[in-house]
Write an enzyme that holds these catalytic residues in place. Structure first.
Site, short mmCIF file in Angstrom:
data_model
loop_
_atom_site.label_atom_id
_atom_site.label_comp_id
_atom_site.label_asym_id
_atom_site.label_seq_id
_atom_site.Cartn_x
_atom_site.Cartn_y
_atom_site.Cartn_z
N LYS A 55 0.85 -1.19 0.00
CA LYS A 55 0.00 0.00 0.00
C LYS A 55 0.88 1.25 0.00
O LYS A 55 1.94 1.26 0.66
CB LYS A 55 -0.90 -0.03 1.25
CG LYS A 55 -1.99 1.02 1.27
CD LYS A 55 -2.89 0.85 2.50
CE LYS A 55 -4.01 1.86 2.53
NZ LYS A 55 -4.90 1.67 3.71
N SER A 100 -9.78 1.61 2.57
CA SER A 100 -8.90 2.35 1.72
C SER A 100 -7.82 1.51 1.02
O SER A 100 -7.21 1.98 0.07
CB SER A 100 -8.20 3.44 2.54
OG SER A 100 -7.39 2.87 3.54
N SER A 116 -10.10 -0.74 6.75
CA SER A 116 -9.46 -0.53 5.44
C SER A 116 -8.74 -1.73 4.86
O SER A 116 -8.30 -1.69 3.71
CB SER A 116 -8.49 0.64 5.52
OG SER A 116 -9.19 1.86 5.46
#
Lengths: 105, 480
Positions: free
Chosen positions: B68, B143, B167
């Site tokens: 990420k 996310s 997330s």
């Protein structure tokens, strides 16, 4: 913030409030953004007000879930980032310093 | 089967038996990225040149991994998918990156995310939205949507994400893969660009439960550079997988089965409960009475912490600096305000302002302090429940993946899509999402299992047993 904004327990959020928050948070907001944020933030704050229904007297606040204690140890000198490496990230480095626009008029 | 469609544990077996090589796996993943990523847009940066494996010693994991874009990799651009960090190259590796590199993992690329992890759909990225591999008109969740989509599209074998309010778990649910939020303190946050420091946790997104346990083995552990990482021994999480479930007691919180829960999701969860009963699990309806206050509590605490954490992005030390065309205030204030205006997207501004409000003079007690007290009540609900239960089972999200654009103009509706995942972050407990079915439209449904702090082994044990008695996890996304 405008203390007269508390009416019948409902937070009324005004453009001036958003403008003031922008100043506190150092974010320039256009008039268009202020109008849309006033609406959005007002709606979110109304939702958040449901917490007022709860009786929290005598309840300890939780800032952290872990039962952490201070950890004491002998001071040791360990390697860390060099000034050179840190300054590589700087937007405007100047002889090992961070250069910024004029602060005092 | 193509190598990129395999799990890490299958590939490690093939490599050991000399039936394939890490290089062949890497090439297979690289081809999948070239083929599918123009459509899926899971990655914001792909870096094959620096990603060549070095050796294949025993106990190493030369497996391509997506990271990420909020986890620091030394010398590579890391931006949290925000304009304000454009060009930022961290001078150090996050602890999880050090551990992946020690294990000879292959950093193939950085995955898309909502800006600073503010969102549940990966639409709030300066690079544009990622698309769900099961239906590219839908969001992948967020996310960590890029990490989840990369794994589901077989553009990575596994991935790392971060979870502040769901997330990792919500995108895992939307993309039909396995995602774990470990116990707060289980994985070092050193080098994770902070959103809400008391809630953030890095965790694995994988194709099955075995891989999830393997990846947690690599990244878990105490780190002197993160004062909130906990010095608790790290077990071999794969050892607990095959233990049977006889005699386990699992709670079903009635507050999670209310209006707003999609009937198809409810049906899948009910079927999963019936299946687990056959393995000897006893279920009990329980109450977590403060559940309905979790979202409100979260959006006070998380935004307050975010407004404070993001104060460091001021155009001085990192990233971008902007000056307005015409002066407004003093030169330095103009620079701060213009940098943060142009550097942050809509949702980031909204959250910074909300957090600034709840921390501001006259409102601190009514909002921030009250929310911290409600956090205690939410945590107490779980402590009480786990005094007589081994785990809690819920849906991961009330719905399957929604359409791109469907909730982007309604922040509150977006926030409410995290209604089932937020409590685990407030309470600091571990929770996993695993696939448990599909809607009539072919979208994945996720099942969430929660347990007490540091009981990841219990979570893996239940998740593995369920997974092995189904074949949901074997289905491949159609990529259309």
């Amino acid at each position: 913030m405008n203390q007269t904004n508390q009416q019948k327990g409902k937070t009324v959020f005004s453009d001036q409030d958003v403008n003031y928050l922008g100043r506190l948070a150092r974010i320039y907001l256009s008039q268009e953004e202020i109008v849309s944020l006033t609406k959005n933030l007002g709606g979110i704050l109304q939702y958040i007000e449901k917490l007022e229904k709860l009786n929290v007297s005598g309840i300890q606040p939780t800032s952290h879930v872990l039962p952490l204690q201070n950890v004491y140890r002998e001071d040791q000198v360990l390697p860390s980032l060099s000034q050179e490496d840190v300054m590589k990230m700087a937007v405007s480095p100047h002889h090992g310093f961070f250069k910024v626009p004029q602060v005092i008029e | 089967m193509n190598l990129n469609e395999s799990t890490a544990h299958e590939l490690l077996g093939l490599i050991k038996e000399k039936k394939t090589t890490p290089e062949a796996v890497h090439i297979s993943v690289k081809k999948a990225i070239e083929l599918h990523d123009p459509k899926v847009k899971a990655y914001v940066r792909v870096d094959h040149d620096k990603a060549r494996p070095t050796s294949r010693a025993n106990g190493k994991f030369p497996i391509p991994i997506a990271i990420k874009d909020n986890i620091c990799i030394k010398g590579r651009e890391v931006t949290c998918c925000s304009r304000i960090l454009e060009g930022f190259k961290p001078p150090y590796n996050a602890t999880v990156i050090e551990k992946i590199l020690e294990a000879e993992g292959i950093l193939i690329g950085q995955a898309n995310m909502d800006e600073f992890a503010f969102g549940s759909s990966t639409e709030n990225s300066v690079f544009g939205p990622t698309r769900n591999p099961w239906n590219t008109k839908c969001v992948p969740g967020g996310s960590s949507g890029g990490s989840a989509a990369a794994v589901a599209a077989h553009e990575a074998i596994w991935a790392l994400g971060s979870d502040t309010g769901g997330s990792i778990r919500q995108p895992a649910s939307f993309c039909g893969i396995v995602g774990l939020k470990p116990t707060y303190g289980r994985v070092s946050r050193y080098g994770l660009i902070a959103f809400a420091s008391s809630l953030d946790q890095i965790g694995p997104l994988t194709k099955d439960v075995t891989d999830n346990a393997l990846l947690l083995n690599i990244i878990a552990g105490h780190d002197h550079r993160d004062s909130t990482s906990v010095n608790v021994p790290v077990p071999d999480y794969t050892k607990s997988l095959t233990k049977d479930l006889k005699g386990l007691k699992i709670g079903i919180p009635k507050e999670y089965f209310i209006e707003g829960l999609d009937p198809e999701v409810k049906f899948a969860i009910t079927a999963a409960i019936e299946l687990l009963k056959k393995s000897g699990v006893t279920f009990k309806e329980i109450s977590l009475p403060h559940t309905e206050y979790a979202v409100a509590t979260y959006y006070i605490l998380a935004t307050a912490e975010a407004s404070s954490n993001l104060a460091r992005f001021d155009g001085v030390q990192f990233g971008q600096r902007f000056q307005p065309a015409a002066p407004r205030k003093t030169p330095i204030v103009d620079m701060y305000e213009e940098t943060r205006d142009r550097g942050f997207g809509k949702e980031a501004k909204r959250r910074i302002l909300l957090g600034t409000y709840s921390l501001s003079s006259g409102y601190y007690e009514a909002y921030y302090l009250r929310a911290q007290k409600v956090r205690t009540l939410i945590k107490n609900d779980f402590d009480l429940a786990f005094s007589e239960l081994d785990a809690i089972l819920t849906p991961t999200s009330p719905t399957t993946a929604f359409k791109i654009g469907e909730k982007s103009d309604n922040p509150l509706a977006m926030y409410l899509s995290d209604i089932y995942t937020i409590s685990a972050n407030l309470a600091g407990i571990p929770a996993i999402s695993i696939p448990c079915g599909f809607s009539k439209d072919g979208l994945p449904i996720g099942l969430q299992i929660l347990a007490k702090p540091f009981a990841e082994e219990m979570i893996f044990r239940i998740a593995y047993s369920y997974e092995q008695s189904t074949d949901w996890y074997k289905r491949k996304a159609p990529l259309n």
